[in-house]
Design a protein around this motif. Structure first.
Motif, PDB file in Angstrom:
ATOM      1  N   THR A 142     -54.518   5.422  -5.105  1.00  0.00           N
ATOM      2  CA  THR A 142     -54.103   4.975  -6.429  1.00  0.00           C
ATOM      3  C   THR A 142     -55.156   4.036  -7.008  1.00  0.00           C
ATOM      4  N   HIS A 143     -55.141   3.903  -8.323  1.00  0.00           N
ATOM      5  CA  HIS A 143     -56.014   2.921  -8.973  1.00  0.00           C
ATOM      6  C   HIS A 143     -55.746   1.530  -8.420  1.00  0.00           C
ATOM      7  N   VAL A 157     -66.915   2.425 -11.284  1.00  0.00           N
ATOM      8  CA  VAL A 157     -66.588   3.821 -11.558  1.00  0.00           C
ATOM      9  C   VAL A 157     -65.803   3.891 -12.861  1.00  0.00           C
ATOM     10  N   THR A 158     -66.232   4.742 -13.772  1.00  0.00           N
ATOM     11  CA  THR A 158     -65.567   4.848 -15.070  1.00  0.00           C
ATOM     12  C   THR A 158     -64.304   5.700 -14.974  1.00  0.00           C
ATOM     13  N   SER A 159     -63.477   5.611 -16.003  1.00  0.00           N
ATOM     14  CA  SER A 159     -62.249   6.412 -16.046  1.00  0.00           C
ATOM     15  C   SER A 159     -62.569   7.900 -15.987  1.00  0.00           C
ATOM     16  N   GLU A 160     -63.610   8.324 -16.685  1.00  0.00           N
ATOM     17  CA  GLU A 160     -63.994   9.734 -16.662  1.00  0.00           C
ATOM     18  C   GLU A 160     -64.447  10.153 -15.268  1.00  0.00           C
ATOM     19  N   ILE A 171     -56.160  10.507  -7.273  1.00  0.00           N
ATOM     20  CA  ILE A 171     -57.540  10.284  -6.841  1.00  0.00           C
ATOM     21  C   ILE A 171     -57.645  10.571  -5.344  1.00  0.00           C
ATOM     22  N   TYR A 172     -58.648  11.351  -4.973  1.00  0.00           N
ATOM     23  CA  TYR A 172     -58.895  11.625  -3.556  1.00  0.00           C
ATOM     24  C   TYR A 172     -60.301  11.239  -3.116  1.00  0.00           C
ATOM     25  N   LEU A 173     -61.214  11.086  -4.066  1.00  0.00           N
ATOM     26  CA  LEU A 173     -62.619  10.881  -3.744  1.00  0.00           C
ATOM     27  C   LEU A 173     -63.149   9.631  -4.430  1.00  0.00           C
ATOM     28  N   ILE A 174     -64.079   8.958  -3.770  1.00  0.00           N
ATOM     29  CA  ILE A 174     -64.824   7.858  -4.384  1.00  0.00           C
ATOM     30  C   ILE A 174     -66.271   8.319  -4.484  1.00  0.00           C
ATOM     31  N   PRO A 175     -66.827   8.397  -5.707  1.00  0.00           N
ATOM     32  CA  PRO A 175     -68.123   9.057  -5.895  1.00  0.00           C
ATOM     33  C   PRO A 175     -69.323   8.160  -5.630  1.00  0.00           C
ATOM     34  N   GLU A 176     -70.416   8.789  -5.259  1.00  0.00           N
ATOM     35  CA  GLU A 176     -71.707   8.098  -5.191  1.00  0.00           C
ATOM     36  C   GLU A 176     -72.343   8.226  -6.578  1.00  0.00           C
ATOM     37  N   THR A 361     -77.645  16.608 -10.358  1.00  0.00           N
ATOM     38  CA  THR A 361     -76.802  16.390  -9.194  1.00  0.00           C
ATOM     39  C   THR A 361     -75.486  15.757  -9.613  1.00  0.00           C
ATOM     40  N   SER A 362     -74.400  16.345  -9.162  1.00  0.00           N
ATOM     41  CA  SER A 362     -73.068  15.838  -9.483  1.00  0.00           C
ATOM     42  C   SER A 362     -72.801  14.534  -8.750  1.00  0.00           C
ATOM     43  N   ILE A 363     -71.976  13.660  -9.354  1.00  0.00           N
ATOM     44  CA  ILE A 363     -71.606  12.411  -8.684  1.00  0.00           C
ATOM     45  C   ILE A 363     -70.763  12.684  -7.441  1.00  0.00           C
TER      46      ILE A 363
END
Length: 533
Positions: A142-143, A157-160, A171-176, A361-363
């Motif tokens: 969760t947020h 990390v932005t909302s988008e 949410i399942y992932l935390i991006p690089e 490259t995707s985040i």
């Protein structure tokens, strides 16, 4: 876990999280998100509003790669764990999924539901993040949970970006998302030998073949490309040729085993699904060329059974080429070739060069998830937040111990101690899911031309068009499995020319894919892609 069980667990854990945040002074909380943590007891709040870390825990982190045997990792972890214990009363343990049969072993590990696993390196384009989310391998976050236990990461990390890391509203992932890199593939070759061959620059497969022939004819005890004919290398070569010769854009979220054979037609028609493996002449042309290369002896006769380390052979001067992506070129291959093969002037033929067909490259090319059965989810987030955002912890996990693994020179750049050899002394902690440009040290040994390469890519690279597309394979899972078997059987043989009649082999490959369910999968991908707009 069945839906009813999830709903019951969610209800219980929502109450747990609400009480926890209330103790933190969270009286204004209005979120209806659920906290899926399996064990909130390890991180209860204290009466003064702080987080209770009185219980010492070990956070197990799954990473990809071969575990180093030089002792440097263990030395680093000893120092890092002293800091982590002081800050959050936790220590880190790295569990490696080694490169031998890595995809199978990775997915089996995640499917096991091992409750000792807390942090997991994952990716949407090469590590089956979406399929594993749908299988229930990762914990929904969760947020509020991320904001509480990984506040610095949450703020970056932005909302988008959180939306791109979510499935079915969770949410399942935390991006690089704060690390500059390009991971487009290509062939590394020796610029000095290319010049001897009369080639000022190699930027297409035709000139690459001329280079290989020159190496074969003029460099004794050198194999033009001493490659291991694995499925992964075969797929990289096949997809590289497709990228070089078509405008098709690969849809990474529809893996067929190790292959990605479904593409968008072009950057201007990204939502029309096609496959260059099945349509047009590109894949036929590729098969014919690879047969010519195999017959010419540009790699070993037993390439499909060979398991040598091409990169080390390249650095040793025994191979004329290597294959991987730009990040590997600028951080490893070019600088180390300059040391080990002085004057080699190693260059990279990016597969994107002839066609200008490149996506950024995707985040979610590198991201972290929490194991679905983790008992230390909150503490794991706290540890990750430190690894990603705390300078001391960041340097340990990425660089090692100052003085032993790295030094900082008079220019403020990261350098290595005298005698340091990456092939022998590398840390190999492989923290590929939380690197941060704000904490990165400029590296004295990285290729200084990297900025120019990135600037060139930026002139034609586009954003990945399918970042929010999550393919549901439930209706075609049987067909996908059958197609994966076909690809694993045919693509390595076609890619390394181990066929009698390449065009006939491509025709047979296409027939087998059709019989396995190619059209059904294509129609399902097209339908879901249309619905995702």
């Amino acid at each position: 876990m069945k839906k009813l069980g999830k709903k019951i667990l969610a209800a219980v854990l929502t109450a747990t999280m609400t009480l926890s945040l209330a103790a933190c002074g969270g009286s204004k909380q209005t979120s209806t998100d659920t906290n899926p943590s399996a064990d909130s007891a390890t991180n209860k709040t204290t009466n003064d509003g702080g987080l209770d870390t009185s219980k010492h825990v070990t956070v197990k982190f799954v990473v990809l790669g071969n575990r180093p045997t030089n002792g440097r990792l263990e030395s680093m972890l000893k120092e890092l764990n002293t800091v982590l214990t002081e800050k959050v009363n936790a220590e880190l343990d790295l569990q490696y999924v080694e490169w031998a049969d890595w995809q199978t072993q990775y997915n089996l590990l995640l499917a096991s539901g091992d409750s000792s696993i807390d942090l997991i390196t994952t990716a949407t384009d090469w590590l089956d993040a979406w399929p594993n989310i749908k299988k229930g391998s990762f914990m929904p976050l969760t947020h509020d949970m991320i904001k509480t236990y990984a506040p610095n990461t949450y703020a970056s990390v932005t909302s988008e970006e959180w939306e791109k890391c979510s499935y079915d509203g969770q949410i399942y992932l935390i991006p690089e998302n704060h690390y500059t890199q390009y991971t487009n593939h290509g062939i590394f070759y020796r610029g000095d030998w290319a010049k001897e061959a009369g080639l000022s620059n190699i930027n297409n497969f035709s000139d690459l073949g001329k280079y290989f022939q020159f190496v074969k004819d003029n460099k004794s005890n050198v194999i033009p490309w001493d490659v291991s004919g694995t499925a992964a290398n075969g797929n990289a070569l096949a997809s590289g040729y497709v990228q070089s010769t078509t405008s098709n854009i690969v849809i990474d979220g529809v893996p067929i085993g190790l292959s990605s054979i479904y593409y968008g037609a072009s950057k201007d028609d990204a939502y029309t699904v096609t496959s260059p493996y099945m349509e047009g002449t590109s894949f036929e042309d590729f098969a014919v060329l690879m047969k010519e290369w195999a017959d010419a002896g540009y790699w070993r006769e037993d390439v499909l059974n060979y398991d040598g380390d091409t990169r080390e052979l390249f650095k040793a001067g025994a191979s004329g080429a290597d294959q991987h992506h730009t990040q590997t070129y600028v951080t490893d291959v070019r600088p180390n070739m300059d040391i080990k093969q002085p004057g080699s002037d190693t260059q990279m033929f990016s597969f994107s060069e002839p066609s200008k067909n490149l996506v950024k490259t995707s985040i979610t090319h590198g991201c972290v998830a929490i194991g679905a059965s983790s008992k230390n989810a909150e503490r794991a987030l706290m540890v990750y937040d430190l690894l990603r955002n705390d300078e001391e912890c960041y340097r340990y996990i990425n660089y090692g111990i100052e003085g032993s693994d790295y030094i900082i020179n008079d220019s403020g750049e990261l350098d290595r101690p005298d005698g340091w050899d990456q092939s022998i002394d590398a840390l190999e902690s492989n923290f590929w899911c939380g690197r941060n440009d704000e904490l990165e040290l400029p590296n004295a040994r990285h290729y200084k031309g990297a900025a120019d390469i990135y600037a060139d890519y930026d002139t034609y690279a586009i954003d990945y068009p399918y970042g929010k597309f999550v393919f549901d394979n439930s209706k075609v899972s049987t067909q996908i499995a059958a197609m994966a078997d076909v690809c694993a059987n045919y693509i390595p043989r076609i890619a390394f020319g181990k066929v009698d009649d390449p065009k006939a082999m491509v025709a047979e490959f296409r027939e087998k894919l059709k019989a396995a369910g190619y059209d059904e999968v294509l129609n399902e991908v097209q339908t879901q892609l249309n619905e995702s707009k």
